[in-house]
Enzyme design. Structure first.
Site, short mmCIF file in Angstrom:
data_model
loop_
_atom_site.label_atom_id
_atom_site.label_comp_id
_atom_site.label_asym_id
_atom_site.label_seq_id
_atom_site.Cartn_x
_atom_site.Cartn_y
_atom_site.Cartn_z
CB SER A 1 4.90 -5.14 -4.66
OG SER A 1 3.80 -5.62 -5.38
CG ASP B 1 0.85 -7.67 1.26
OD1 ASP B 1 0.09 -7.69 0.28
OD2 ASP B 1 2.01 -7.21 1.22
CG HIS C 1 0.79 -4.96 -1.53
ND1 HIS C 1 1.76 -5.87 -1.19
CD2 HIS C 1 1.18 -4.46 -2.75
CE1 HIS C 1 2.67 -5.94 -2.14
NE2 HIS C 1 2.35 -5.08 -3.09
#
Length: 513
Positions: free
Chosen positions: A339, A403, A496
């Site tokens: 991320s 995602d 995610h």
């Protein structure tokens, strides 16, 4: 380069009210643009620099909708910033209370018998919400990987494999997930479960957020004569509004002759502050390469603003990395992150190249990111590809299915953000493809709406069967199942989850041609 040539774009939601935002959306009021936009030398958006001071022209009218959405999202996140933080604080405490006392029945038993265990933040038993969603801490084939590390040329050999060594890819992803934990948890896992050497853990200063919000840790495969130095940056905290705002931002600063870079990620590394844009400018136009003292860099990046005790991520990690490379003569280093951590992971070597750290870059083995947002425009990507693709690719970007975060900031004529490097894309069946760009690159394509929600439903149903199909280590926690339930409404967020990336690395199989 003259100061007047400095190019940047900042959207400032705090400078206008909701009524100004509505007027901007409905009629494209130029005075509203001027309230929300701060820019300089922006030829892609405006006719000239004066446009930012009262009249906005060129393609700025085309920005109306995306500026509205960006400002609205930021305003909403700011409103819920404290409630979100308190929710996360309470939820993590509750999750640890149950886990330390042995579920609900165990908690009741301990309360009745005066044996209640109270979670203590910062201890090696206090696990983050990410750690509860995916509780796995052991590596894929830990023993065989440890033996392979004893070979002096192991890293050089596997540099040619890139994404081909599954155990190494798992180490990088598990390190990215571990970065969400506190220092004591990280140290315990690295030393006692992975049988490697924990080097250090840093809480680094973000001058824009005015807090130590950038976390990173470093490990080596062994204490002496190490072959691998691994740097792992922490990703987006689920209950941190500022982290999510950073992912959704598209503000950029243009590095002269190199390209546009996401301003929020520069700030997270401690390389400037949007409140004083000259901090970015001074960093790049002066000789930021370290000489005899790393303190020279800090002074350039934050003139008279950076107290010595508030260390910044870039300078702190670079200083420690140089020391480790000197100490371990045969070692190569890898940078990784999930991320937001993935964005910092690729931005870190980007800055090493910009600052002409040639000797350090020669010993870079690779950059491995998971669910990483875009960090800059195509010009920056071409610049870095020249340094990361020869003689073999060194930058690998892993994307799981739908995602949302790798699709941010948007890649179109408005935002100009572009991914670069090798993209390894996994679909919902963990089938991997080496692609130039992940499908549905901006996430909101109309033809992808139905497949996105169908995939989220499939992933939710599958979460109940993972342990039966693939074995007990793949059994999903209740927290993970509930997070997938959220995905029925926000599929890009649930996709995610680190669970998907660990599973992709361990279960992934090549697409048959």
């Amino acid at each position: 380069m003259a100061t007047s040539e400095v190019t940047f774009l900042i959207v400032k939601p705090e400078n206008g009210a909701i009524w100004d935002l509505v007027r901007l959306l409905i009629v494209g009021d130029k005075k509203c643009y001027a309230k929300f936009l701060e820019c300089s030398g922006v030829d892609d958006y405006v006719v000239d620099e004066d446009d930012c001071n009262g009249s906005v022209g060129g393609e700025v009218d085309d920005l109306r909708w995306v500026i509205f959405v960006s400002i609205l999202v930021r305003k909403i996140l700011k409103v819920f910033e404290k409630p979100l933080e308190w929710t996360g604080y309470f939820l993590e405490f509750l999750l640890n209370l149950f886990s330390l006392n042995g579920s609900f029945l165990g908690l009741l038993y301990n309360i009745l018998h005066g044996k209640l265990v109270i979670p203590q933040r910062g201890t090696e038993t206090f696990i983050s919400s990410i750690g509860h969603i995916d509780g796995r801490i052991n590596l894929y084939k830990t023993e065989s990987l440890t033996k392979e590390f004893t070979q002096p040329d192991f890293i050089d050999k596997n540099l040619q494999l890139g994404m081909g060594h599954r155990a190494l890819m798992d180490l990088y992803m598990m390190s990215s997930k571990l970065a969400y934990e506190n220092e004591n948890v990280v140290k315990n896992v690295v030393n006692h479960h992975w049988k490697m050497h924990f080097v250090d853990f840093y809480n680094c200063w973000n001058d824009y957020q005015k807090e130590s919000s950038t976390q990173v840790f470093i490990l080596c495969d062994k204490p002496k004569d190490a072959n691998l130095i691994l740097i792992s940056f922490r990703g987006t905290e689920p209950f941190d509004a500022d982290d999510w705002i950073t992912d959704f931002e598209y503000y950029w600063y243009e590095i002269p002759n190199l390209g546009k870079v996401h301003m929020g990620f520069l700030e997270a590394l401690g390389l400037g502050n949007r409140e004083n844009v000259t901090t970015f400018h001074e960093l790049f136009v002066k000789n930021a390469k370290s000489t005899n003292s790393e303190n020279v860099d800090v002074t350039i990046a934050h003139p008279q603003q950076q107290p010595p005790e508030r260390s910044t991520a870039y300078h702190t990690v670079r200083r420690k990395l140089k020391s480790l490379l000197t100490e371990h003569e045969n070692a190569r280093f890898v940078v990784t992150g999930h991320s937001l951590g993935g964005a910092l992971a690729i931005l870190f070597p980007t800055m090493l190249v910009i600052h002409e750290e040639t000797d350090v870059m020669k010993r870079l083995s690779g950059v491995y990111t998971y669910g990483q947002p875009r960090i800059g425009n195509r010009q920056l990507g071409k610049f870095m590809e020249a340094h990361l693709e020869h003689p073999v690719p060194k930058y690998f970007r892993v994307v799981y299915n739908n995602d949302l975060v790798p699709r941010l900031p948007y890649d179109d004529k408005t935002f100009l953000y572009k991914h670069f490097g090798v993209c390894m894309y996994y679909n919902c069946l963990y089938v991997e493809q080496n692609v130039h760009e992940e499908p549905n690159r901006n996430f909101f394509g109309p033809r992808f709406v139905l497949p996105v929600y169908l995939n989220a439903a499939w992933e939710f149903i599958r979460s109940f069967t993972m342990g039966y199909i693939y074995g007990s280590e793949y059994k999903e926690s209740l927290e993970s199942v509930l997070f997938r339930l959220v995905g029925l409404f926000l599929p890009g967020i649930s996709a995610h989850s680190p669970v998907n990336y660990v599973n992709s690395v361990r279960l992934g199989r090549q697409k048959s041609v």
